[in-house]
Scaffold this active site. Structure first.
Site, PDB file in Angstrom:
ATOM      1  N   GLU A  37       0.764  -1.048  -0.065  1.00 54.74           N
ATOM      2  CA  GLU A  37       0.042  -0.024  -0.052  1.00 54.74           C
ATOM      3  C   GLU A  37       0.869   1.457  -0.141  1.00 54.74           C
ATOM      4  O   GLU A  37       0.312   2.284  -0.573  1.00 54.74           O
ATOM      5  CB  GLU A  37      -0.970  -0.067   1.234  1.00 54.74           C
ATOM      6  CG  GLU A  37      -1.964  -1.333   1.179  1.00 54.74           C
ATOM      7  CD  GLU A  37      -3.091  -0.620   0.102  1.00 54.74           C
ATOM      8  OE1 GLU A  37      -3.215   0.346  -0.126  1.00 54.74           O
ATOM      9  OE2 GLU A  37      -3.723  -1.638  -0.420  1.00 54.74           O
ATOM     10  N   SER A  48     -51.317 -21.934  40.148  1.00 56.91           N
ATOM     11  CA  SER A  48     -51.053 -22.470  41.452  1.00 56.91           C
ATOM     12  C   SER A  48     -49.379 -22.406  41.728  1.00 56.91           C
ATOM     13  O   SER A  48     -48.808 -23.051  42.751  1.00 56.91           O
ATOM     14  CB  SER A  48     -51.326 -23.937  41.349  1.00 56.91           C
ATOM     15  OG  SER A  48     -52.700 -24.068  41.569  1.00 56.91           O
TER      16      SER A  48
END
Length: 749
Positions: A104, A369
């Site tokens: 690069e 319950s």
């Protein structure tokens, strides 16, 4: 401007000409400033400090949620553009940094942000090609551009970019700049930086990449979309080959390394986004944005392998219940000791666009319950014990809001019932009697102390019906409340994160009271009258479990625990519509069993028995010490010091006339008499003993036999309120009546 026009005219294409013309206009705008002022402005700009946080990547750290074993659950984007994982230059392995510089920006260590040689080379290449084939940007310039991904690409912007690059070089060293660029360069598919790219495309860290893989990544950095490995793999591989040859020619790779890299097959990992246990991950992330910014990896308490099993089991059970109009469910698995959330499934399918993202583990629903164990635990804290005989008879209860008459799930009454059987078989009327003695305010206070955040109304609003679950609780909170029982009365919050520090546990019950409930809920024999000997709740190891069903079968629950795990299951519909005949033992119960068997990879230990528990024989009919006429005795557990001291008076020896078979009130002559042991319960049970058929509640709290036709439901003066969300047909009131024995048809006036 003539020079610029000549340059433009010499360009082969209009694209290059337009770019040069815009750059010329930008330079002309700068040139109109007086030289002295321009020099001062430039110096002042270059002297401005650079954001150190940007170079450290404080804004570019994605949060990776993992399970307790390191398996990735989700990666949270650190920016609107994608996912990144910042790593230091020394953690990138031996190849990536050098390859990047060589490909690069070969003169990276010799220029000061702008490379005139590189610019000239790029300009010449563009002129020869007749189009833009090279940009000439240095790594520093690219970093400046990556710090502002949405920035413009005009010539003026390029000039600004160059100035920023020079400024950056004045304030940061080369190593810092290279590290920042490698961590910010885009690699497509919302992936930024070499570490995130390495994990996505190769399933490994950047430091573990081979030369072939490192060259492949650097090849992608030039044009992520053009070298997309999923759509343009051959093109990306061709670019990699070119780079490998360049790196070998320039001495970055030895001949052996080059040959090995060419021979290596670069396998790109299948594209898959980690998105597991979504409801659980949402709960973790809901703790706030600071959690995402403060850490890069967060190890949670979840067990992903168990989570996957639970998701499959829920789906399978709901498929079986499809004909019963049950469409959704949720479950949670907690570590009994630590409270770690090992598995949490909030709905059938998180991706369902209508209701999938509803987390039923956090949504309040009527508990039915499932709240009874806490009622009995508080009763044991007072003066009750598992052998206490409770009347299961039609009964009116007086409350501030009026009279209340509960009924059992099966609409039957069983007369005198031991507390053990009443809880294990889930009889409603005995539970309400216990709460009447304990007080709804005390139960409400306990539930709130145990983590219930949804019971916000005062106790008088719920009344005695709180014993039967009229209050709404969330599955996660209710399941964690059961941990109080499993941990012998101590409460502690659940834990979502593996390294989370929790406060010291809070004692809410005595160890003995909590253990008595555990002993009852794990007693399959005591559960048999209500659920049968071979129900889905009978597991091959000690397991305490309780089911619950809310009114009209809208919700059903199964919650229980071993010495290792506490598991809660809910089945129902998110829209509140009733299921068809699905109770806790038929809907949530089988799923609870499957999940518990999956979670218990080894047989759990037996429940620890507190030192304050003692055993002694009692008469099952009276709940006290056996008398001389008791035909049998059972061993029962008690809190030390609260053992019954009275002797059974229910079983009595009564004379019967041998000829008539009737009891003799006064014995004159024992000849012709047979002495038999009979059960004589208190007067309130008389009607039940004489006729186990239809009974009516009497004003004195007892029950009487129905001699004439009578309405059992609705009660006299009952008020019904219509639910605006349900159809009128669904809210029809069903009439029930008691009819005398032998009557084929009755009519009431």
């Amino acid at each position: 401007m003539k020079g610029w026009s000549g340059f433009i005219a010499g360009c082969r294409t209009a694209a290059v000409g337009r770019w040069a013309e815009r750059l010329g206009i930008g330079l002309a705008a700068v040139a109109v400033l007086p030289p002295g002022l321009l020099f001062v402005v430039l110096l002042g700009y270059l002297a401005l400090p650079v954001s150190r946080s940007a170079l450290r990547g404080d804004d570019l750290r994605s949060l990776e949620l993992t399970d307790r074993h390191g398996e990735v659950l989700r990666v949270v984007r650190s920016t609107p553009w994608g996912i990144a994982h910042w790593v230091e230059l020394g953690e990138m392995g031996p190849y990536l940094p050098g390859f990047a510089v060589e490909v690069e920006d070969r003169r990276f260590y010799r220029h000061r942000g702008i490379d005139p040689v590189g610019l000239a080379r790029a300009a010449l290449a563009n002129l020869r090609a007749g189009r833009v084939v090279a940009g000439g940007s240095t790594i520093t310039q690219q970093l400046v551009r990556n710090l502002d991904p949405g920035g413009a690409r005009t010539p003026t912007a390029k000039l600004s970019e160059a100035l920023k690059a020079v400024r950056l070089e004045l304030h940061a060293d080369k190593r810092t700049i290279l590290e920042a660029w490698l961590n910010r360069v885009p690699f497509g598919h919302g992936t930024w930086g070499v570490e995130a790219a390495s994990r996505r495309y190769f399933g490994r860290s950047a430091r573990e990449l081979s030369p072939a893989q490192a060259a492949f990544l650097i090849a992608m950095a030039r044009a992520p979309s053009g070298y997309d490995p999923y759509r343009r793999y051959a093109r990306a591989l061709g670019r990699q080959r070119v780079l490998l040859a360049t790196l070998h020619r320039r001495g970055r790779l030895s001949g052996f390394e080059y040959e090995q890299a060419l021979a290596e097959t670069v396998r790109v990992a299948r594209p898959r986004d980690r998105f597991f246990a979504p409801h659980f991950a949402d709960m973790v992330l809901a703790r706030g944005p600071g959690l995402v910014k403060s850490r890069e990896s967060l190890r949670t308490a979840l067990d992903l392998s168990l989570q996957r099993v639970c998701e499959d089991l829920l789906e399978r059970q709901l498929d079986l219940l499809a004909g019963n109009r049950a469409t959704n469910g949720a479950l949670v698995v907690l570590d009994r000791r630590s409270g770690d959330v090992l598995a949490l499934v909030g709905s059938r399918n998180w991706f369902d666009p209508d209701e999938g993202q509803v987390n039923a583990c956090l949504s309040p629903r009527q508990t039915g319950s499932a709240v009874k164990p806490f009622v009995f635990a508080l009763g044991f804290e007072a003066d009750m014990n598992p052998a206490t005989i409770l009347p299961d008879l039609p009964t009116w209860f007086d409350e501030a809001g009026g009279r209340y008459r509960p009924v059992n799930f099966d609409r039957e009454w069983r007369g005198p019932v031991p507390a053990r059987t009443a809880l294990a078989s889930s009889h409603n009327i005995p539970a309400v009697r216990v709460l009447e003695a304990v007080g709804p305010d005390r139960l409400l206070g306990f539930l709130r102390a145990a983590g219930a955040t949804t019971l916000k109304r005062p106790a008088r609003h719920y009344g005695l019906a709180l014993a039967l679950g009229v209050g709404d609780m969330a599955l996660l909170e209710l399941t964690n409340a059961y941990r109080v029982l499993a941990n012998l009365g101590e409460y502690g919050p659940v834990r979502l994160l593996a390294d989370e520090e929790l406060p010291e546990p809070l004692r809410l019950l005595s160890p003995e009271a909590a253990w008595l409930v555990t002993d009852i809920l794990s007693d399959n024999h005591a559960r048999a009258p209500g659920f049968g000997e071979f129900s889905c709740l009978d597991l091959p190891f000690p397991c305490a479990v309780k089911t619950g069903t809310s009114k009209d079968y809208r919700d059903n629950w199964a919650i229980g625990y071993t010495s290792d795990h506490v598991i809660g299951v809910w089945v129902g519909n998110f829209d509140g519509s009733p299921m068809r005949g699905v109770s806790g033992v038929s809907g949530a119960g089988p799923l609870f069993r499957d999940v518990m068997l999956a979670a218990q990879r080894a047989e759990p230990d037996r429940f620890e028995v507190p030192a304050g528990i003692v055993s002694m024989p009692v008469c099952p009919a009276s709940g006290v010490r056996p008398g001389p006429h008791c035909p049998t005795a059972v061993s029962e557990r008690f809190i030390r010091g609260r053992e019954p001291r009275a002797e059974c008076r229910v079983h009595r020896l009564v004379p019967f006339d041998r000829l008539s078979g009737r009891p003799v009130a006064e014995v004159v002559d024992s000849a012709g008499l047979d002495w038999q042991v009979v059960e004589q319960h208190p007067p309130e049970y008389r009607a039940w003993q004489e006729n186990p058929g239809p009974l009516l509640p009497a004003d004195d709290g007892g029950a009487v036999r129905a001699a004439l036709p009578a309405v059992l439901f609705p009660d006299d003066g009952a008020v019904f309120k219509l639910d605006p969300d349900l159809t009128r047909q669904a809210q029809a009131v069903r009439l029930r009546a008691a009819v005398p024995d032998g009557a084929a048809r009755s009519r009431t006036a």
